[in-house]
Design an enzyme around this catalytic site. Structure first.
Site, short mmCIF file in Angstrom:
data_model
loop_
_atom_site.label_atom_id
_atom_site.label_comp_id
_atom_site.label_asym_id
_atom_site.label_seq_id
_atom_site.Cartn_x
_atom_site.Cartn_y
_atom_site.Cartn_z
N TYR A 79 0.82 -1.21 0.00
CA TYR A 79 0.00 0.00 0.00
C TYR A 79 0.86 1.27 0.00
CZ TYR A 79 -4.03 -2.99 1.09
OH TYR A 79 -5.00 -3.94 1.05
N LYS B 71 3.39 -15.25 1.84
CA LYS B 71 3.35 -16.13 0.67
C LYS B 71 4.79 -16.36 0.23
CE LYS B 71 0.26 -16.96 -2.04
NZ LYS B 71 -0.25 -18.31 -2.35
N ASP C 143 -2.90 -17.87 1.97
CA ASP C 143 -4.11 -18.45 1.37
C ASP C 143 -4.61 -19.62 2.20
OD1 ASP C 143 -1.73 -19.65 0.55
OD2 ASP C 143 -2.53 -20.36 -1.35
N ASP D 175 -5.20 -6.99 5.76
CA ASP D 175 -6.44 -6.31 5.39
C ASP D 175 -7.52 -7.35 5.10
OD1 ASP D 175 -8.23 -4.43 4.54
OD2 ASP D 175 -7.06 -3.71 2.84
N ASP E 196 -10.65 -8.89 7.79
CA ASP E 196 -12.06 -8.77 7.42
C ASP E 196 -12.75 -10.14 7.45
OD1 ASP E 196 -12.12 -6.07 7.14
OD2 ASP E 196 -12.55 -6.05 4.99
#
Ligand code: NAD
Length: 368
Positions: free
Chosen positions: A141, A192, A225, A249, A253
């Site tokens: 970001y 990852k 994942d 992020d 959520d």
């Protein structure tokens, strides 16, 4: 010097929900030996309307001298046409950056009374208590280079850079390990590393930090994942999850939804020890119900509870507030967003008052 709490109500339902958390602060000041100074100011669209900026320098200075900042939420259709760097959300990004709020803590806690609100089976989410620690000031970001370029052949190319340094990784890792020591002593670190070099570095640095200073804490590495799947399959396996800005992020959520309601989810954003922390509900400004006294103030009240625990070092008061929220839910009082059959629907202000009354009983029980 008295400790200071700065209250920034923000936009939409912000002023309504923050007013209820302020009632709880008032109760604690009057009844529980909690001596703090409170200052109010503006952020987001309200600040843009008043100061021409979504976060004025003078507001920022007030925040810098506080122990904690309690914020409502920012944004709304009124400011849709405002230029990009003055939009309400820019105020939020600025405060995070200026106060160096690099650690975002998002608990996913399922209250027994709300176990049916989750989309997962009650036996999977009952008793759930996870803490997601998301790195907030680095990663894709913020990484450079970034942009959209015209390739000149009718094509454009959009790009961002995922970047982390060892000190950024170890700094957020230390927050997670320290918090795990106060909980169930387990950290799951997610990246990852199978497809990203920044993920390889993340895994190596977390492993080295663990070996050098935290080998009493149980550490597990997991691909992000897989973590997304495990959160739905068996969320109780987790205690503290630490991850980068992008994966955090998304995973936070997802974990939030295990609890069933956006109106129940608090958050904390922390800097180095001794620096001010920012506390706010996870949800937005809910323009669809703003001004109707319908919003659920519990996420904001639970954010205040995190401020008591992490910034004011009053875990005793945080425990009381959380016990009061639990008692109110057990008594069947619900705002519209968490309403279910057989319960009593209450307004935003009635919910705040109910928490203050429950605090009376919690305190009396403690004294007995
Ligand atoms: P939202 O979280 O505001 O609302 C989503 C849905 O959840 C709405 O139906 C809303 O009524 C409901 N809801 C949210 N909080 C609630 C509460 N406390 N009690 C009862 N119901 C609640 O998300 P959105 O609609 O996508 O965004 C609205 C505005 O909020 C946008 O301008 C967005 O940019 C902003 N936003 C701000 C923040 C923040 O301040 N941190 C976070 C997310 C979105």
């Amino acid at each position: 010097m008295t400790d200071k709490l700065v209250i920034l109500p923000g936009d939409g339902i912000g002023p309504e929900i923050v007013a209820e958390a302020a009632k709880v602060v008032g109760w604690l000041k009057d009844n529980a030996d909690f001596d703090i100074e409170i200052e109010h100011d503006l952020i987001g669209g309200q600040a843009y309307d008043e100061y021409g900026e979504p976060l004025a320098d003078s507001t920022l200075e007030k925040c810098r001298s506080a122990k904690a900042i309690l914020m409502g939420s920012v944004g709304g259709p009124k400011w849709d046409g405002v230029e990009y760097n003055k939009r309400p959300e820019a105020g939020l990004l600025r405060i995070r950056k200026e106060l160096n709020l690099f650690a975002n803590l998002r608990p996913a806690l399922v209250f027994d009374a709300l176990v049916d609100a989750s989309s997962l089976k009650p036996e999977i989410v009952k008793g759930l208590d996870i803490l997601i620690v998301r790195e907030l000031t680095g990663g894709v970001y913020f990484g450079e280079p970034r942009g959209i370029e015209d390739l000149g052949n009718g094509e454009r190319r959009g790009y961002n850079t995922q970047v982390y340094t060892t000190s950024e990784i170890k700094r957020i890792g230390a927050v997670a390990f320290d918090l795990a020591r106060k909980r169930s002593n387990k950290v799951t670190s997610c990246e990852k590393c199978n497809v990203m070099e920044s993920g390889m570095l993340w895994r190596e640095d977390i492993t080295a930090l663990h070996a050098s200073a935290y080998d009493d804490v149980s550490l597990e590495h997991m691909l992000a994942d897989n973590c997304a799947m495990q959160l739905l399959r068996n969320p109780s396996q987790f205690d503290v999850i630490v991850t980068d800005n992008l994966f955090g992020d998304i995973l936070s959520d997802e974990a939030a939804m295990l609890t069933g309601s956006l109106g129940m989810l608090p958050s904390a954003s922390l800097s180095e020890p001794g620096q001010p922390g920012l506390y706010e509900p996870v949800h937005g400004s809910a323009p669809d119900i703003a001004g109707q006294n319908k919003a659920n103030p519990l996420a904001t009240i639970l954010s205040l509870s995190m401020a008591l625990r992490y910034s004011f070092e009053r875990g005793d008061l945080a425990d009381m507030v959380e016990a009061a929220v639990k008692d109110v839910l057990d008594s069947g009082k619900r705002t519209g967003d968490i309403m279910s059959e057989g319960c009593t629907e209450v307004s935003c202000s009635e919910m705040g008052e109910a928490v203050c009354s429950a605090l009376e009983s919690v305190q009396a029980e403690k004294a007995a």
